[in-house]
Scaffold this motif. Structure first.
Motif, PDB file in Angstrom:
ATOM      1  N   PRO B  27       1.084  -1.120   0.596  1.00 12.98           N
ATOM      2  CA  PRO B  27       0.289  -0.166  -0.002  1.00 12.98           C
ATOM      3  C   PRO B  27       0.709   1.215  -0.110  1.00 12.98           C
ATOM      4  CG  PRO B  27      -0.132  -0.823   2.103  1.00 12.98           C
ATOM      5  CD  PRO B  27       0.594  -1.967   1.834  1.00 12.98           C
ATOM      6  N   LYS B  33      -0.555  10.672  -3.770  1.00 11.50           N
ATOM      7  CA  LYS B  33      -2.117  11.227  -4.618  1.00 11.50           C
ATOM      8  C   LYS B  33      -1.167  12.341  -5.416  1.00 11.50           C
ATOM      9  CE  LYS B  33      -5.374   7.811  -3.414  1.00 11.50           C
ATOM     10  NZ  LYS B  33      -6.977   8.012  -3.861  1.00 11.50           N
ATOM     11  N   TYR B  45      12.525   8.187 -14.259  1.00  8.94           N
ATOM     12  CA  TYR B  45      12.383   8.104 -15.078  1.00  8.94           C
ATOM     13  C   TYR B  45      12.946   8.789 -16.485  1.00  8.94           C
ATOM     14  CZ  TYR B  45       9.383   7.559 -18.935  1.00  8.94           C
ATOM     15  OH  TYR B  45       8.573   7.159 -20.563  1.00  8.94           O
ATOM     16  N   PHE B 228      -3.384   3.537  -0.317  1.00  9.83           N
ATOM     17  CA  PHE B 228      -3.745   2.968  -2.105  1.00  9.83           C
ATOM     18  C   PHE B 228      -2.466   1.697  -2.440  1.00  9.83           C
ATOM     19  CE2 PHE B 228      -1.378   5.804  -5.036  1.00  9.83           C
ATOM     20  CZ  PHE B 228      -1.165   6.476  -4.375  1.00  9.83           C
ATOM     21  N   PRO B 232      -3.004  -1.376  -9.337  1.00 13.98           N
ATOM     22  CA  PRO B 232      -2.670  -0.409 -10.623  1.00 13.98           C
ATOM     23  C   PRO B 232      -2.578   0.752 -10.686  1.00 13.98           C
ATOM     24  CG  PRO B 232      -5.047  -0.929 -10.329  1.00 13.98           C
ATOM     25  CD  PRO B 232      -4.374  -1.375  -9.316  1.00 13.98           C
ATOM     26  N   ASP B 233      -3.259   1.456  -8.998  1.00 14.17           N
ATOM     27  CA  ASP B 233      -3.257   2.583  -8.885  1.00 14.17           C
ATOM     28  C   ASP B 233      -1.977   3.805  -9.018  1.00 14.17           C
ATOM     29  OD1 ASP B 233      -6.467   3.259  -7.242  1.00 14.17           O
ATOM     30  OD2 ASP B 233      -5.074   1.440  -7.050  1.00 14.17           O
ATOM     31  N   HIS B 234      -0.736   3.453  -8.560  1.00 12.43           N
ATOM     32  CA  HIS B 234       0.165   4.097  -8.456  1.00 12.43           C
ATOM     33  C   HIS B 234       0.542   4.242  -9.817  1.00 12.43           C
ATOM     34  CE1 HIS B 234       3.247   6.858  -6.436  1.00 12.43           C
ATOM     35  NE2 HIS B 234       3.646   5.955  -7.019  1.00 12.43           N
ATOM     36  N   LEU B 236      -0.010   3.511 -12.655  1.00 12.87           N
ATOM     37  CA  LEU B 236      -1.297   4.366 -13.451  1.00 12.87           C
ATOM     38  C   LEU B 236      -1.071   5.864 -13.650  1.00 12.87           C
ATOM     39  CD1 LEU B 236      -4.973   2.864 -13.414  1.00 12.87           C
ATOM     40  CD2 LEU B 236      -3.217   2.433 -15.548  1.00 12.87           C
ATOM     41  N   THR B 237      -0.614   6.607 -12.008  1.00 17.71           N
ATOM     42  CA  THR B 237       0.045   7.480 -11.873  1.00 17.71           C
ATOM     43  C   THR B 237       1.119   7.263 -12.367  1.00 17.71           C
ATOM     44  OG1 THR B 237      -1.129   7.676  -9.545  1.00 17.71           O
ATOM     45  CG2 THR B 237       0.185   9.623 -10.106  1.00 17.71           C
ATOM     46  N   LEU B 239       2.423   5.892 -15.036  1.00 19.21           N
ATOM     47  CA  LEU B 239       1.943   6.091 -16.436  1.00 19.21           C
ATOM     48  C   LEU B 239       1.897   6.820 -17.170  1.00 19.21           C
ATOM     49  CD1 LEU B 239       0.588   2.484 -17.751  1.00 19.21           C
ATOM     50  CD2 LEU B 239       2.323   3.512 -18.442  1.00 19.21           C
ATOM     51  N   SER B 240       1.091   7.155 -16.795  1.00 17.46           N
ATOM     52  CA  SER B 240       0.944   9.307 -16.743  1.00 17.46           C
ATOM     53  C   SER B 240       1.529   9.990 -17.006  1.00 17.46           C
ATOM     54  CB  SER B 240      -0.862   9.893 -16.015  1.00 17.46           C
ATOM     55  OG  SER B 240      -0.273   9.518 -14.991  1.00 17.46           O
ATOM     56  N   GLY B 242       5.113   9.847 -17.114  1.00 20.54           N
ATOM     57  CA  GLY B 242       5.753   9.085 -18.307  1.00 20.54           C
ATOM     58  C   GLY B 242       5.349   9.912 -19.225  1.00 20.54           C
ATOM     59  N   ALA B 243       3.626   9.212 -19.642  1.00 17.47           N
ATOM     60  CA  ALA B 243       3.336   9.511 -21.031  1.00 17.47           C
ATOM     61  C   ALA B 243       3.477  10.887 -21.206  1.00 17.47           C
ATOM     62  CB  ALA B 243       2.102   8.958 -21.051  1.00 17.47           C
ATOM     63  N   PHE B 244       3.032  12.025 -19.700  1.00 14.22           N
ATOM     64  CA  PHE B 244       3.698  13.494 -20.036  1.00 14.22           C
ATOM     65  C   PHE B 244       4.798  13.857 -20.414  1.00 14.22           C
ATOM     66  CE2 PHE B 244       2.439  17.611 -19.401  1.00 14.22           C
ATOM     67  CZ  PHE B 244       3.313  18.285 -18.743  1.00 14.22           C
TER      68      PHE B 244
ATOM     69  N   LEU C   3      -9.750   4.459 -11.532  1.00 17.34           N
ATOM     70  CA  LEU C   3      -8.525   3.888 -12.106  1.00 17.34           C
ATOM     71  C   LEU C   3      -8.868   4.456 -13.973  1.00 17.34           C
ATOM     72  CD1 LEU C   3      -8.676   0.257 -10.450  1.00 17.34           C
ATOM     73  CD2 LEU C   3      -6.619   2.453 -10.964  1.00 17.34           C
ATOM     74  N   VAL C  10      -4.449   8.248 -18.907  1.00 18.86           N
ATOM     75  CA  VAL C  10      -2.728   7.925 -19.561  1.00 18.86           C
ATOM     76  C   VAL C  10      -3.050   7.520 -20.927  1.00 18.86           C
ATOM     77  CG1 VAL C  10      -1.435   5.255 -19.962  1.00 18.86           C
ATOM     78  CG2 VAL C  10      -2.614   6.804 -17.328  1.00 18.86           C
ATOM     79  N   LEU C  13      -3.086  11.437 -22.633  1.00 15.97           N
ATOM     80  CA  LEU C  13      -1.352  11.410 -22.780  1.00 15.97           C
ATOM     81  C   LEU C  13      -0.952  10.595 -23.861  1.00 15.97           C
ATOM     82  CD1 LEU C  13      -1.116  11.902 -18.874  1.00 15.97           C
ATOM     83  CD2 LEU C  13      -0.983  14.265 -20.477  1.00 15.97           C
TER      84      LEU C  13
END
Lengths: 165, 349, 495
Positions: B27, B33, B45, B228, B232-234, B236-237, B239-240, B242-244, C3, C10, C13
């Motif tokens: 957790p 967050k 990253y 939390f 997958p929660d963190h 995904l954060t 990932l976003s 990274g993509a950003f 989620l 994601v 982005l």
């Protein structure tokens, strides 16, 4: 230490709605990073064979008597041997040939023997005739020949068509 | 078939599945967050991106003075997407430094350096130093005028260190002059020594975070006290983020592609030598006093920051419940910011 | 945040990243792959030269990179290499080179141009070394001295003036360096250490040897300008020059091409080289600049260009053939009637100058000199010598050149008007003074000579073209002029 709370939605991982968003997310990530990987590969992969040949001045014709040759390197670093064979090439109007001096067998440097009118490779005694075709030794067994470069004679100036980087 | 393959693999690579699941599903503290807390993962990253793009660029870069500049020109102008990958590498480095600075500020102002995390602060500070050195050595590899003269100036400053100055300067230069030796060792630093140190320290840094746990915030949000799941929660954060970052860096590479200055010329000193923006503070500081004084005062300053957790410990024992640390932090930030802005504006005339 | 929401974020982005990458790919695709000119080839024997000189003399290397030579790998050594034994060869960083690349060196590849050039009048530019102009530069304006071995020093007026256009005789000093009195110099008739004449880079500037540059009027105008032969000024005044000026911007990028044929590659605005050298639809390019010239406008009295050679029994291209070649250029744009009529106008002006001023002035001038009325052995110590010189060498030439190249102002106001003024207001009065001085001299020989010259002068002034000066215009002509004046007043005068 800390309370472990399950987020209600995490149970929805296998929901169809979630499946859509995961699917979209996964494919856009794959597409985006995949494209990036493609960019990287394009950068790393050596240039395609977009060959431009250009005439490069090599020597004055009267400085290379029949039977003699002159070695030079092209802008791309290829070693070439320009030879005055003494015999007019059909349709060319001059008697010069230009061959790569790199023996196709194992890459040793060939030299021209004016008397015998042939190219000799010292490493394994490969022999090539005036036209660069292997006639003896390992290259002949493999039916190899020296790569040829087009030659142009402009007045007294000998030009060889070479690849420019 | 798949299970057979899996058991074949497992017999040869044993690991504890249960432990792995436990570690990955650990957790995550609720306050993570908040975006402010992503400033640690961000430079990580970006570092990985730098490793990747750096290796790619090294396919074509040639580290000797005669060919270095030309090889970079070739990358920038001739090779397909060379301009993009080089700009990517440069902008990513700028963002990484910025992210580390902001991360340090976050850690400072949330007191996350306090016992028992003092060592992690020191390790983090060393990571920061390595990041700056990455920038310096990387920029020097271009062998532009600013590379050559930047090294010259840096070596001269080092030489002003009392007692060991000359030794340091000669070590930096690989001799008494800036030449091919210098470029070689900068190259080795940039692609060998520094990445190794960085990875080693990063492992320590992350290990300490994981083993000590993320420090609890004395926050006032109800979500702060909850946790939390990492996956997958963190995840995904992450990932976003990274993509950003990929998107942001690509935009920066498109809008502000990186060019080249004049080639290094040992015979001509350019009128205005300046380091990269992240050294402006030191450069301006240097102009305010003699070299030796600057080296000494900066040394003290750096030691002050590096061992801050212990100083802070002393302060807190002496003046309980006061916000002195906060003010010191704000002062330091303003000081460094002020020097940086001063140096920036000075050059605009 | 749920989620689901996170996953969509994601995705968005990632798609933004992808779009940015697509723009990167688009930018990459659109990057200018058009090469302004092909990359230079630096062959192995030139590598050392280039790597040092691009730092020491970057201009030279930069020029070379712009040249066509560099595209074919023709570089430093191909032109500058020297053979053992050549008088100006020297060792430079392990290579035997010569500074001067003479036309003979260029002829290794450019043989035809070399032959034409050596046969042309341009190559004779060094002839000035024995001429009257030389006296001006060395004696009147400057000064030379002679050392024990009879070697002549140089006159700076000649070195920096005349010889820069005409060409010096390049001397190699004992230490192998070039004599500063003779070099630098790219005069058109330079006498090179290897014996060849001239300098290709007089017109084809090194090291880019741009064809467009060589075709520009300013190129010829370096030497062909000024009070004594204002070809550049005349051209600029002329319709040809105006046409070129108006279209220059459009033409210049095209003029570097090998072919620049009037009527085909361009439709108006010829430059010097267009008419005097370049290829037409029918003629090949020639480096013999006299090949299309019919008159020589140089001497005190103009004659056809082959006259002197013919007198010496030499077989040269007849002036008629040269004129017909020149007409071939004109006919690229002009009609035959136009061309023929124009040539009649041109011939008439030259003949007018010759007959009215050139011949009489020369006769009288030679007379006072040979008869001893002025010092014959010393040039330019008498006022009349300068006067006569100005008359034929300056305004006399201006008038003729003005007519030759369609510059009416030069024909008239810079030309014939000034010729007439010089003749009547200076030459004739000076003659009269000389005559008077001779008569009053007391020396019987001089008195006799003075009377002879006086008779000659009288003959000239009483001739048909000059007698107006004595008020002896014939009645018919006077009446005609009167009538014309009245008509003029009627048409233009205010009521």
């Amino acid at each position: 230490m800390v309370e472990h709370l399950n987020e209600s939605k995490s149970k929805d991982n296998m929901d169809r709605r979630n499946f859509l968003s995961i699917g979209v997310m996964a494919s856009s990530l794959v597409a985006a990073y995949g494209f990036f990987a493609g960019v990287v590969l394009r950068f790393l992969y050596p240039r395609g064979r977009n060959v431009t040949l250009r005439p490069m001045f090599v020597a004055f014709a009267d400085k290379i008597p029949a039977g003699e040759s002159h070695s030079f390197s092209t802008p791309r670093g290829e070693q070439v041997i320009l030879t005055n064979t003494g015999q007019l090439k059909a349709g060319q109007g001059h008697s010069f040939t230009a061959f790569s001096s790199r023996c196709p067998h194992l890459g040793c440097k060939v030299h021209y023997d004016g008397e015998g009118q042939q190219f000799i490779c010292p490493c394994h005694q490969g022999l090539f005739d005036r036209k660069g075709v292997a006639i003896s030794g390992p290259p002949a067994q493999a039916k190899q020949r020296l790569s040829e470069y087009p030659v142009e004679l402009n007045g007294n100036s000998v030009y060889v068509l070479v690849e420019v980087a | 078939m798949l299970t057979q393959a899996w058991s074949w693999f497992r017999t040869r690579v044993p690991f504890d599945e249960e432990l792995l699941r436990h570690l990955s599903a650990e957790p995550v503290s609720g306050h993570l967050k908040r975006w402010w807390w992503c400033l640690g993962g961000t430079p990580l990253y970006l570092f990985m991106l730098q490793l990747l793009t750096g290796i790619i660029l090294t396919f074509y870069y040639v580290p000797n003075p005669e060919q270095a500049y030309e090889s970079v020109q070739r990358i920038t102008m001739d090779l397909p997407f060379g301009w993009y990958l080089r700009s990517f590498h440069k902008w990513s480095s700028n963002l990484m430094i910025l992210a580390v600075v902001l991360h340090m500020m976050r850690v400072f102002f949330t007191g996350a350096y306090r016992a028992p995390r003092e060592m992690n602060w020191i390790i983090g500070f060393m990571l920061f130093g390595i990041t700056l050195l990455f920038g310096f050595t990387g920029y020097s590899l271009l062998w532009e005028q600013l590379s050559y003269w930047g090294i010259t100036v840096a070596a001269n400053i080092l030489a002003a260190t009392p007692l060991i100055g000359d030794v340091l300067a000669n070590f930096l230069r690989g001799g008494t002059e800036v030449n091919g030796n210098t470029l070689t060792r900068f190259f080795v630093f940039h692609i060998g020594v520094l990445p190794t140190l960085m990875i080693a320290l990063l492992i320590c840094h992350v290990y300490l975070i994981r083993s000590l746990g993320v420090s609890q915030l004395e926050g006032d949000r109800p979500s702060d006290t909850k946790t939390f799941p990492f996956f997958p929660d963190h995840f995904l954060t992450e990932l976003s983020i990274g993509a950003f970052l990929m998107f942001l860096i690509t935009c920066l590479a498109l809008i502000f592609p990186v060019g080249m200055g004049d080639q290094a010329n040992p015979l001509i000193t350019p009128e205005h030598i300046k380091p990269e923006w992240y050294f402006f503070w030191a450069f301006r500081w240097l102009k305010l006093m003699t070299d030796t004084n600057a080296v000494i005062t900066q040394g003290i300053f750096i030691a002050f920051i590096m061992f801050w957790p212990f100083i802070d410990g002393v302060i807190r024992r002496r003046w309980k419940n006061s916000e002195i640390s906060m003010f010191i932090g704000i002062l330091v930030v303003l000081y460094l910011l002020g020097l940086t802005v001063w140096e920036t504006v000075y050059l605009m005339h | 945040m749920s989620l689901n929401a996170k996953q969509w974020i994601v995705a968005i982005l990632a798609l933004l990243f992808l779009s940015a990458l697509l723009i990167v790919a688009w930018v990459e695709g659109g990057r200018a792959r058009v090469v302004t000119h092909p990359e230079s080839i630096v062959s192995s024997q030139n590598k050392d030269c280039v790597s040092c000189h691009e730092v020491k003399t970057p201009g030279i290397v930069g020029q070379w990179h712009e040249s066509k030579h560099s595209e074919s790998g023709i570089g430093c050594m191909e032109c500058h290499q020297a053979e053992e034994g050549e008088i100006d060869a020297f060792n430079h960083e392990g290579k035997l080179i010569a500074t001067i690349v003479s036309p003979k060196d260029c002829s290794r590849c450019h043989e035809r141009e070399f032959k034409e050039y050596q046969a042309s009048h341009h190559a004779e530019g060094g002839k000035i070394l024995g001429s009257l102009d030389n006296v001006l530069a060395e004696v009147v304006e400057g000064h030379v001295s002679f050392d024990a071995m009879g070697n002549k020093s140089s006159s700076p007026a000649a070195v920096s003036g005349c010889l820069q256009c005409h060409g010096s005789e390049v001397k190699v000093l004992e230490d192998g360096k070039l004599d500063p009195a003779t070099w630098p110099n790219t005069g058109i008739g330079r006498i090179n250490p290897d014996g060849s004449k001239g300098s290709c880079s007089a017109c084809h500037m090194r090291h880019d040897f741009d064809l467009a540059q060589s075709r520009m009027p300013e190129n010829c105008g370096r030497c062909h300008l000024g009070p004594d032969h204002p070809q550049l000024e005349v051209y600029t005044e002329s319709k040809h020059g105006i046409a070129f000026a108006a279209n220059r911007e459009r033409y210049v990028p095209l003029m570097s091409a090998k072919e620049w044929v009037p009527g085909i590659d361009y439709e108006q605005g010829p430059t010097c080289s267009s008419c005097h050298m370049s290829a037409t639809r029918n003629l090949p390019v020639t480096h013999d600049v006299g090949a299309r010239i019919s008159w020589t406008l140089r001497p005190p009295v103009s004659e056809k260009i082959d006259a002197a050679a013919k007198k010496m029994g030499k077989d040269v291209k007849p002036w008629e053939d040269r004129r017909s070649d020149m007409k071939d250029v004109c006919l690229s744009c002009h009609s035959p009637n136009w061309v023929d009529n124009w040539y009649i106008q041109f011939d008439n002006l030259v003949n007018l100058y010759n007959d009215k001023f050139g011949k009489p002035a020369t006769l009288l001038y030679k007379s006072v000199r040979s008869k001893g009325l002025i010092t014959n052995e010393i040039n330019f110590d008498d006022a009349i010598e300068f006067t006569y010189f100005f008359l034929w060498h300056h305004e006399g030439r201006r008038a003729r050149h003005g007519a030759a190249m369609m510059g009416p102002d030069y024909t008239q106001w810079h030309g014939m008007f000034e010729v007439a003024h010089r003749f009547y207001m200076e030459f004739v009065p000076e003659l009269k003074e000389i005559i008077e001085a001779g008569v009053k001299s007391g020396d019987p020989k001089l008195v006799k000579s003075a009377h002879e010259v006086e008779k000659q002068l009288d003959e000239v002034l009483n001739s048909e073209m000059h007698r107006w000066f004595l008020g002896k215009m014939d009645d018919k002509a006077k009446a005609a002029r009167d009538k014309a004046r009245k008509e003029f007043k009627k048409r233009y005068a205010r009521e």
